[in-house]
Design a protein around this motif. Structure first.
Motif, PDB file in Angstrom:
ATOM      1  N   ALA A  40     -37.238 -61.394  -6.501  1.00 23.93           N
ATOM      2  CA  ALA A  40     -37.016 -61.578  -7.931  1.00 23.93           C
ATOM      3  C   ALA A  40     -35.879 -62.577  -8.145  1.00 23.93           C
ATOM      4  CB  ALA A  40     -36.674 -60.240  -8.582  1.00 23.93           C
ATOM      5  N   PRO A  41     -35.797 -63.224  -9.288  1.00 22.27           N
ATOM      6  CA  PRO A  41     -34.723 -64.190  -9.540  1.00 22.27           C
ATOM      7  C   PRO A  41     -33.351 -63.553  -9.342  1.00 22.27           C
ATOM      8  CG  PRO A  41     -36.396 -64.342 -11.245  1.00 22.27           C
ATOM      9  CD  PRO A  41     -36.752 -63.140 -10.417  1.00 22.27           C
ATOM     10  N   GLY A  42     -32.523 -64.203  -8.532  1.00 18.90           N
ATOM     11  CA  GLY A  42     -31.170 -63.711  -8.306  1.00 18.90           C
ATOM     12  C   GLY A  42     -31.069 -62.511  -7.376  1.00 18.90           C
ATOM     13  N   GLU A  43     -32.191 -62.098  -6.813  1.00 17.76           N
ATOM     14  CA  GLU A  43     -32.199 -60.920  -5.952  1.00 17.76           C
ATOM     15  C   GLU A  43     -32.547 -61.302  -4.515  1.00 17.76           C
ATOM     16  OE1 GLU A  43     -31.149 -58.479  -9.083  1.00 17.76           O
ATOM     17  OE2 GLU A  43     -31.359 -57.908  -6.960  1.00 17.76           O
ATOM     18  N   ASP A  88     -40.900 -55.420 -11.803  1.00 24.53           N
ATOM     19  CA  ASP A  88     -41.761 -55.878 -10.712  1.00 24.53           C
ATOM     20  C   ASP A  88     -41.971 -57.395 -10.761  1.00 24.53           C
ATOM     21  OD1 ASP A  88     -43.697 -52.917 -11.216  1.00 24.53           O
ATOM     22  OD2 ASP A  88     -42.333 -53.321  -9.530  1.00 24.53           O
ATOM     23  N   THR A  89     -41.458 -58.033 -11.781  1.00 25.06           N
ATOM     24  CA  THR A  89     -41.575 -59.488 -11.884  1.00 25.06           C
ATOM     25  C   THR A  89     -40.867 -60.148 -10.714  1.00 25.06           C
ATOM     26  OG1 THR A  89     -41.741 -59.460 -14.295  1.00 25.06           O
ATOM     27  CG2 THR A  89     -40.963 -61.507 -13.277  1.00 25.06           C
TER      28      THR A  89
END
Length: 114
Positions: A40-43, A88-89
């Motif tokens: 995920a973005p930033g993860e 979940d994105t």
């Protein structure tokens, strides 16, 4: 050269379902395991699900919402995702371990939003 071809990502509303598919040439042998990660973005990247002849494993966040299956003769793995949530994105990546070496797909975007 082993290639993993993914399909099935897209936009879905919360509570909806998607099925991701990943396949490689049926001539490839000794694939174990096969599965999916996501980022995920930033993860950081996290394991979603993996399958081998003797077991399946899921990330803790799945909580019974996803199913993984594999067509061994066709070297295809599918991830059925139900009750999807906005968290979940992510970009979902297929992977396969072939005689100890990892191979990765290019990723498919899954967006859960109303």
């Amino acid at each position: 050269q082993v290639q993993l071809v993914e399909s099935g990502g897209g936009l879905v509303q919360p509570g909806g379902s998607l099925t991701l598919s990943c396949a490689t040439s049926s001539s490839v042998r000794d694939i174990d395991p096969m599965g999916w990660y996501r980022r995920a973005p930033g993860e950081q990247r996290e394991m979603v699900a993996q399958i081998s002849p003797r077991s399946t494993n899921f990330g803790d966040f799945v909580k019974g919402r996803f199913t993984i299956s594999r067509e061994y003769g066709e070297n295809e793995v599918r991830l059925r995702m139900d009750n999807l949530k906005p968290e979940d994105t992510a970009v979902y990546y297929c992977y396969a371990v072939i005689r100890g070496q990892e191979y990765w797909g290019q990723g498919t975007q899954v967006t859960v939003s109303s």
